[in-house]
Scaffold this active site. Structure first.
Site, PDB file in Angstrom:
ATOM      1  CB  SER A  76      -0.897  -0.046   1.378  1.00  0.00           C
ATOM      2  OG  SER A  76      -1.428   1.327   1.396  1.00  0.00           O
ATOM      3  N   GLY A 105       6.839  -9.528   5.814  1.00  0.00           N
ATOM      4  CA  GLY A 105       8.680  -9.576   5.716  1.00  0.00           C
ATOM      5  C   GLY A 105       8.836  -8.126   6.201  1.00  0.00           C
ATOM      6  N   GLY A 107       8.901  -5.094   4.440  1.00  0.00           N
ATOM      7  CA  GLY A 107       8.216  -3.871   4.388  1.00  0.00           C
ATOM      8  C   GLY A 107       6.901  -3.783   5.107  1.00  0.00           C
ATOM      9  CB  THR A 130       9.666 -13.136   3.856  1.00  0.00           C
ATOM     10  OG1 THR A 130      10.433 -12.953   2.760  1.00  0.00           O
ATOM     11  CG2 THR A 130      10.608 -13.176   4.918  1.00  0.00           C
ATOM     12  CG  ASP A 132      13.421 -12.560   0.193  1.00  0.00           C
ATOM     13  OD1 ASP A 132      12.956 -13.368  -0.736  1.00  0.00           O
ATOM     14  OD2 ASP A 132      12.710 -11.392   0.194  1.00  0.00           O
ATOM     15  CD  GLU A 192      28.779 -27.569 -10.900  1.00  0.00           C
ATOM     16  OE1 GLU A 192      27.695 -27.113 -11.210  1.00  0.00           O
ATOM     17  OE2 GLU A 192      29.185 -28.731 -10.725  1.00  0.00           O
ATOM     18  NE  ARG A 250      20.128 -23.235 -24.712  1.00  0.00           N
ATOM     19  CZ  ARG A 250      20.950 -23.171 -25.430  1.00  0.00           C
ATOM     20  NH1 ARG A 250      22.151 -22.581 -25.229  1.00  0.00           N
ATOM     21  NH2 ARG A 250      20.967 -24.048 -26.501  1.00  0.00           N
ATOM     22  CG  HIS A 256       6.405 -14.602  -9.137  1.00  0.00           C
ATOM     23  ND1 HIS A 256       7.263 -13.823  -9.882  1.00  0.00           N
ATOM     24  CD2 HIS A 256       6.043 -13.340  -7.977  1.00  0.00           C
ATOM     25  CE1 HIS A 256       7.135 -12.605  -9.548  1.00  0.00           C
ATOM     26  NE2 HIS A 256       6.487 -12.359  -8.392  1.00  0.00           N
ATOM     27  NE  ARG A 259       5.939 -14.069  -3.354  1.00  0.00           N
ATOM     28  CZ  ARG A 259       6.009 -12.844  -3.995  1.00  0.00           C
ATOM     29  NH1 ARG A 259       7.039 -12.406  -4.381  1.00  0.00           N
ATOM     30  NH2 ARG A 259       4.873 -12.107  -4.286  1.00  0.00           N
TER      31      ARG A 259
HETATM   32  O1  F6P Z   1      10.391 -10.430  -0.765  1.00  0.00           O
HETATM   33  C1  F6P Z   1       9.807 -11.705  -1.174  1.00  0.00           C
HETATM   34  C2  F6P Z   1      10.090 -11.678  -2.757  1.00  0.00           C
HETATM   35  O2  F6P Z   1       9.836 -12.979  -3.349  1.00  0.00           O
HETATM   36  C3  F6P Z   1      11.607 -11.222  -3.189  1.00  0.00           C
HETATM   37  O3  F6P Z   1      12.680 -12.272  -2.995  1.00  0.00           O
HETATM   38  C4  F6P Z   1      11.447 -10.836  -4.438  1.00  0.00           C
HETATM   39  O4  F6P Z   1      12.394  -9.999  -4.867  1.00  0.00           O
HETATM   40  C5  F6P Z   1      10.031  -9.971  -4.439  1.00  0.00           C
HETATM   41  O5  F6P Z   1       9.388 -10.505  -3.189  1.00  0.00           O
HETATM   42  C6  F6P Z   1       9.209 -10.034  -5.788  1.00  0.00           C
HETATM   43  O6  F6P Z   1       8.166  -9.545  -5.463  1.00  0.00           O
HETATM   44  P1  F6P Z   1       7.002  -9.268  -6.555  1.00  0.00           P
HETATM   45  O7  F6P Z   1       5.848 -10.212  -6.279  1.00  0.00           O
HETATM   46  O8  F6P Z   1       6.296  -7.934  -6.590  1.00  0.00           O
HETATM   47  O9  F6P Z   1       7.356  -9.333  -7.899  1.00  0.00           O
END
Ligand code: F6P
Length: 326
Positions: A76, A105, A107, A130, A132, A192, A250, A256, A259
């Site tokens: 927001s 997380g 923010g 999160t 992360d 590696e 490559r 995502h 997530r």
């Molecule tokens: O904070 C979690 C996270 O998945 C970060 O690793 C990543 O940079 C960010 O969110 C990506 O956010 P959005 O969903 O806005 O692309």
């Protein structure tokens, strides 16, 4: 100390697997202690708009195993302004809410810290959610374990095709400011090399490393966190292609998929433990703190400290990866 009458629960920022398990734990613990519990949809935005509803035991049935967040989430811009935060405060008052539990997380914790400093009559506890794993005050954040397992499943598949084609892959994982996903999964997939934003990445050191590697090795994986300063996987890929035109290189960005997905057992358990602890913390007069698990014990860290300090990169991880991926 004012007693907690009604808790407002919300998820904010990026979603993470296990958020639903934490929602379930908070709701059921509040009900166990006969505290009213209200869900706030879409994080701070829903708080400002009064998108608030009463939750009961049944509202959280059958969600422990689901990824995402049933309360929805978002970021927001309005809440970053004093006016927006005041609108949110008015809505909480109107709904009789005198305590908040925030799942999110960095923010999210920054947002509730500012809000709590301005409106100290609302008690607030944060729960680290999160992928992360970058918050000080908890060994692990909710969602991290699921995300790293998603990554190794994907990279194991990439390794098979890399091996079949004698290819080098640069795999980018999430972590704008944090290399925690890259670091652990890098070791887990036998990468590696690993490149993370917390340390200065030296592209020439990467070249040396690739050159020094066993000559008969047919596949190579370089794990890169998205926030790494040479510019992410594509930039690194370009540099490698220029320096080693004979490599069949490559780039793969996992994105995502990290997530989403069913939370692992570790994430469900952590979410249940921290959800219970968050409600009990409010009941015991805590506020302005994030609840976490450190060495298997519940721990509280003031918001200011949990967001300012990232987990440090464990140099031992890099040493092990370099030693084992000969
Ligand atoms: O904070 C979690 C996270 O998945 C970060 O690793 C990543 O940079 C960010 O969110 C990506 O956010 P959005 O969903 O806005 O692309």
């Amino acid at each position: 100390m004012t007693s907690v009458k009604k808790i407002g629960l919300f998820t904010s920022g990026s979603d993470s697997p296990g958020m639903n398990a934490a929602i379930r734990a908070v709701v059921r613990t509040a009900i166990f202690y006969e505290i009213e519990i209200a869900g706030i949809r879409r994080g701070f935005e829903g708080m400002i708009n009064g998108d608030i509803y009463t939750m009961d035991t049944k509202s959280v049935s059958n969600i422990i195993q689901r990824g995402g967040t049933m309360l929805k989430t978002g970021r927001s811009e309005q809440f970053k302004t004093a006016e927006g935060r005041n609108l949110a405060y008015q809505q909480l008052k109107k709904n009789g809410i005198n305590a908040l539990i925030a799942l999110g997380g960095n923010g999210t914790l920054k947002g509730v810290k500012e809000f709590g400093d301005e409106y100290p009559d609302i008690a607030i506890i944060g729960v680290p959610c999160t992928i992360d794993n970058d918050l000080r005050g908890s060994d692990f954040t909710i969602g991290y374990d699921t995300a790293i397992n998603t990554v190794i499943e994907a990279v194991d598949k990439i390794r098979e095709t890399a091996e079949s084609h004698d290819r080098l892959f640069i795999v980018e994982v999430m972590g704008r400011d944090s290399g925690m996903i890259a670091l652990r999964t890098g070791m887990g997939v036998g990468a590696e090399a690993i490149m993370v934003p917390e340390t200065k990445s030296d592209i020439n050191a990467l070249f040396d490393r690739l050159e020094r590697g066993r000559k008969d090795k047919t596949s190579k994986i370089v794990m890169v966190a998205e926030g790494d300063e040479p510019g992410g996987a594509f930039e690194i890929g370009k540099a490698i292609m220029k320096r080693f035109p004979h490599y069949d290189t490559r780039v793969s960005i996992l994105g995502h998929i990290q997530r989403g997905g069913k939370p692992t057992c570790m994430d469900r358990v952590l979410a249940s433990q921290l959800g219970v602890a968050a409600v009990e913390a409010l009941k015991n007069g805590h506020s302005g703190e994030m609840v976490g698990l450190i060495h298997n014990d519940i721990a509280f860290t003031p918001f200011g400290q949990s967001v300012k300090h990232h987990h440090e990169v464990n140099a031992e991880y890099i040493r092990i990866v370099e030693m084992l991926s000969l």
